[in-house]
Design a protein around this motif. Structure first.
Motif, PDB file in Angstrom:
ATOM      1  N   LEU A 194     -16.903  63.993  64.827  1.00 25.22           N
ATOM      2  CA  LEU A 194     -16.526  64.943  65.861  1.00 25.22           C
ATOM      3  C   LEU A 194     -16.456  64.228  67.205  1.00 25.22           C
ATOM      4  CD1 LEU A 194     -16.024  67.963  66.539  1.00 25.22           C
ATOM      5  CD2 LEU A 194     -18.463  68.101  67.096  1.00 25.22           C
ATOM      6  N   ASN A 195     -15.273  64.292  67.857  1.00 23.39           N
ATOM      7  CA  ASN A 195     -15.147  63.748  69.200  1.00 23.39           C
ATOM      8  C   ASN A 195     -14.692  64.855  70.134  1.00 23.39           C
ATOM      9  OD1 ASN A 195     -12.345  64.039  68.772  1.00 23.39           O
ATOM     10  ND2 ASN A 195     -12.158  61.922  68.058  1.00 23.39           N
ATOM     11  N   ALA A 196     -14.457  64.509  71.395  1.00 22.27           N
ATOM     12  CA  ALA A 196     -14.140  65.525  72.389  1.00 22.27           C
ATOM     13  C   ALA A 196     -12.844  66.257  72.068  1.00 22.27           C
ATOM     14  CB  ALA A 196     -14.068  64.874  73.770  1.00 22.27           C
ATOM     15  N   ASP A 197     -11.787  65.517  71.649  1.00 14.77           N
ATOM     16  CA  ASP A 197     -10.507  66.159  71.340  1.00 14.77           C
ATOM     17  C   ASP A 197     -10.630  67.115  70.161  1.00 14.77           C
ATOM     18  OD1 ASP A 197      -9.199  64.854  73.381  1.00 14.77           O
ATOM     19  OD2 ASP A 197      -8.655  63.132  72.130  1.00 14.77           O
ATOM     20  N   ARG A 198     -11.330  66.672  69.122  1.00 12.17           N
ATOM     21  CA  ARG A 198     -11.512  67.551  67.963  1.00 12.17           C
ATOM     22  C   ARG A 198     -12.378  68.755  68.322  1.00 12.17           C
ATOM     23  NH1 ARG A 198     -12.618  62.365  64.221  1.00 12.17           N
ATOM     24  NH2 ARG A 198     -10.467  61.889  63.653  1.00 12.17           N
ATOM     25  N   TYR A 199     -13.307  68.548  69.216  1.00 17.99           N
ATOM     26  CA  TYR A 199     -14.191  69.637  69.629  1.00 17.99           C
ATOM     27  C   TYR A 199     -13.393  70.741  70.326  1.00 17.99           C
ATOM     28  CZ  TYR A 199     -18.390  71.842  71.598  1.00 17.99           C
ATOM     29  OH  TYR A 199     -19.391  72.723  71.933  1.00 17.99           O
ATOM     30  N   ILE A 200     -12.373  70.362  71.077  1.00 22.02           N
ATOM     31  CA  ILE A 200     -11.595  71.357  71.808  1.00 22.02           C
ATOM     32  C   ILE A 200     -10.483  71.954  70.950  1.00 22.02           C
ATOM     33  CG2 ILE A 200     -10.102  71.759  73.809  1.00 22.02           C
ATOM     34  CD1 ILE A 200     -11.513  69.462  75.204  1.00 22.02           C
ATOM     35  N   LEU A 201      -9.622  71.091  70.388  1.00 23.11           N
ATOM     36  CA  LEU A 201      -8.385  71.573  69.782  1.00 23.11           C
ATOM     37  C   LEU A 201      -8.245  71.303  68.302  1.00 23.11           C
ATOM     38  CD1 LEU A 201      -5.935  70.525  72.641  1.00 23.11           C
ATOM     39  CD2 LEU A 201      -6.760  72.823  72.140  1.00 23.11           C
ATOM     40  N   VAL A 202      -8.476  70.044  67.880  1.00 17.71           N
ATOM     41  CA  VAL A 202      -8.127  69.662  66.512  1.00 17.71           C
ATOM     42  C   VAL A 202      -8.845  70.539  65.494  1.00 17.71           C
ATOM     43  CG1 VAL A 202      -8.111  67.792  64.833  1.00 17.71           C
ATOM     44  CG2 VAL A 202      -7.609  67.320  67.237  1.00 17.71           C
ATOM     45  N   THR A 203     -10.135  70.727  65.675  1.00 15.41           N
ATOM     46  CA  THR A 203     -10.887  71.587  64.762  1.00 15.41           C
ATOM     47  C   THR A 203     -10.944  73.027  65.269  1.00 15.41           C
ATOM     48  OG1 THR A 203     -12.941  70.987  65.885  1.00 15.41           O
ATOM     49  CG2 THR A 203     -12.337  69.693  63.963  1.00 15.41           C
ATOM     50  N   ASN A 204     -10.336  73.263  66.442  1.00 14.15           N
ATOM     51  CA  ASN A 204     -10.250  74.617  67.009  1.00 14.15           C
ATOM     52  C   ASN A 204     -11.612  75.252  67.257  1.00 14.15           C
ATOM     53  OD1 ASN A 204      -7.415  74.472  66.811  1.00 14.15           O
ATOM     54  ND2 ASN A 204      -7.515  75.140  64.670  1.00 14.15           N
ATOM     55  N   ILE A 205     -12.607  74.446  67.533  1.00 12.39           N
ATOM     56  CA  ILE A 205     -13.950  75.002  67.740  1.00 12.39           C
ATOM     57  C   ILE A 205     -13.999  75.822  69.023  1.00 12.39           C
ATOM     58  CG2 ILE A 205     -16.339  74.408  68.259  1.00 12.39           C
ATOM     59  CD1 ILE A 205     -16.134  72.130  66.277  1.00 12.39           C
ATOM     60  N   LEU A 206     -13.698  75.175  70.146  1.00 11.36           N
ATOM     61  CA  LEU A 206     -13.763  75.897  71.421  1.00 11.36           C
ATOM     62  C   LEU A 206     -12.579  76.856  71.569  1.00 11.36           C
ATOM     63  CD1 LEU A 206     -14.941  73.116  73.910  1.00 11.36           C
ATOM     64  CD2 LEU A 206     -16.311  74.860  72.770  1.00 11.36           C
ATOM     65  N   GLN A 207     -11.369  76.374  71.234  1.00 11.45           N
ATOM     66  CA  GLN A 207     -10.163  77.166  71.467  1.00 11.45           C
ATOM     67  C   GLN A 207     -10.124  78.432  70.614  1.00 11.45           C
ATOM     68  OE1 GLN A 207      -7.395  76.310  73.700  1.00 11.45           O
ATOM     69  NE2 GLN A 207      -7.159  78.502  73.308  1.00 11.45           N
TER      70      GLN A 207
END
Length: 278
Positions: free
Chosen positions: A212-225
């Motif tokens: 898990l990195n910052a980009d995946r945390y926001i968009l790739v895995t859709n966690i925050l978004q």
């Protein structure tokens, strides 16, 4: 074989008279069954928790010596019985053996254990934790209901970390029934992320694209978004996101994203999980 302290004799008698057997009583008091039996029989014969004067060998330490031994140990939990014995001899001029020190400590239910390992807390971390505690000590249930607690964790798919144990006879090490299959290189792992609050819960999100990195945390895995942003209005207008200080969480792009979406992040002190268990 030894005699128990009067307080332990009283406790043993009470437990036996309450219907317990000698084995659990002996285990609770750290003595043998024969010792418990002898002391209970002596109480029933004499009506006293103390042993008769002149019975057994003369005690090599006084009450003040015993108190000194206990206090020395409590003030320095890593001090060895040899060091305690030397301190007693230096300060009070009393010479005893290492075994006597151990017996005195055992009489007050102090036993040697492996210390729990925790990360070291520096002064700045202690100050931050204290400030956080004082800031939130008077929060009520309504205020805490605004917080969504989140975290991620990694689980190994096949590896059991060497904790598995088996029962076998001597010489059966390589019997087929005693084998444990081992997957090369650990067999891989899976990371999941989740969030929970007093009135809300997010289903676990599987992070199946590596670390898990910052980009995946926001968009790739859709966690925050896809999970945090839509949930925020449903919890409270003063929604607060709690996340730890892992690198993906404190990256500049993540901070900017939370600012743009007007999500308030709780200022969580580093290593705040340390020392929470009793």
């Amino acid at each position: 074989m030894r005699d128990l302290a009067p307080t332990h004799v009283a406790r043993a008698v009470a437990l036996i008279e309450s219907g317990q057997t000698y084995r659990p009583v002996a285990r609770a008091l750290g003595a043998s069954k024969s010792t418990i039996n002898r002391n209970v029989l002596r109480y029933r014969a004499t009506g006293s928790y103390d042993r008769k004067r002149g019975q057994g060998s003369k005690r090599s330490t006084t009450v003040r010596d015993d108190r000194f031994i206990v206090l020395q140990t409590l003030r320095n939990r890593s001090q060895t019985p040899v060091q305690t014995r030397s301190a007693l001899e230096e300060v009070r001029g009393v010479q005893i053996s290492e075994r006597t020190v151990k017996r005195r400590l055992k009489e007050v239910e102090l036993r040697s254990y492996v210390p729990a390992k925790v990360p070291k807390l520096e002064v700045r971390l202690r100050v931050a934790r204290l400030a956080f505690g004082r800031e939130h000590e008077n929060w009520n249930i309504d205020q805490w209901s605004q917080v969504l607690f989140t975290d991620e964790s990694r689980f190994c798919v096949n590896t059991i970390y060497g904790r598995e144990r088996i029962w076998r006879r001597r010489g059966e090490r390589y019997s087929q029934c005693n084998f444990t299959p081992k997957v090369p290189f650990g067999g891989g792992s899976i990371m999941v992320w989740g969030g929970i609050g007093l009135g809300a819960r997010i289903e676990l999100v599987i992070v199946d694209m590596g670390t898990l990195n910052a980009d995946r945390y926001i968009l790739v895995t859709n966690i925050l978004q896809d999970h945090v942003v839509p949930l925020a209005p449903n919890i409270d207008d003063n929604f607060i996101l709690m996340q730890d200080n892992a690198r993906p969480h404190i990256a500049r792009c993540v901070t900017n994203f939370l600012t743009e979406t007007e999500i308030t992040k709780m200022d969580w002190p580093a290593r705040s999980h340390v020392g929470q268990k009793g």
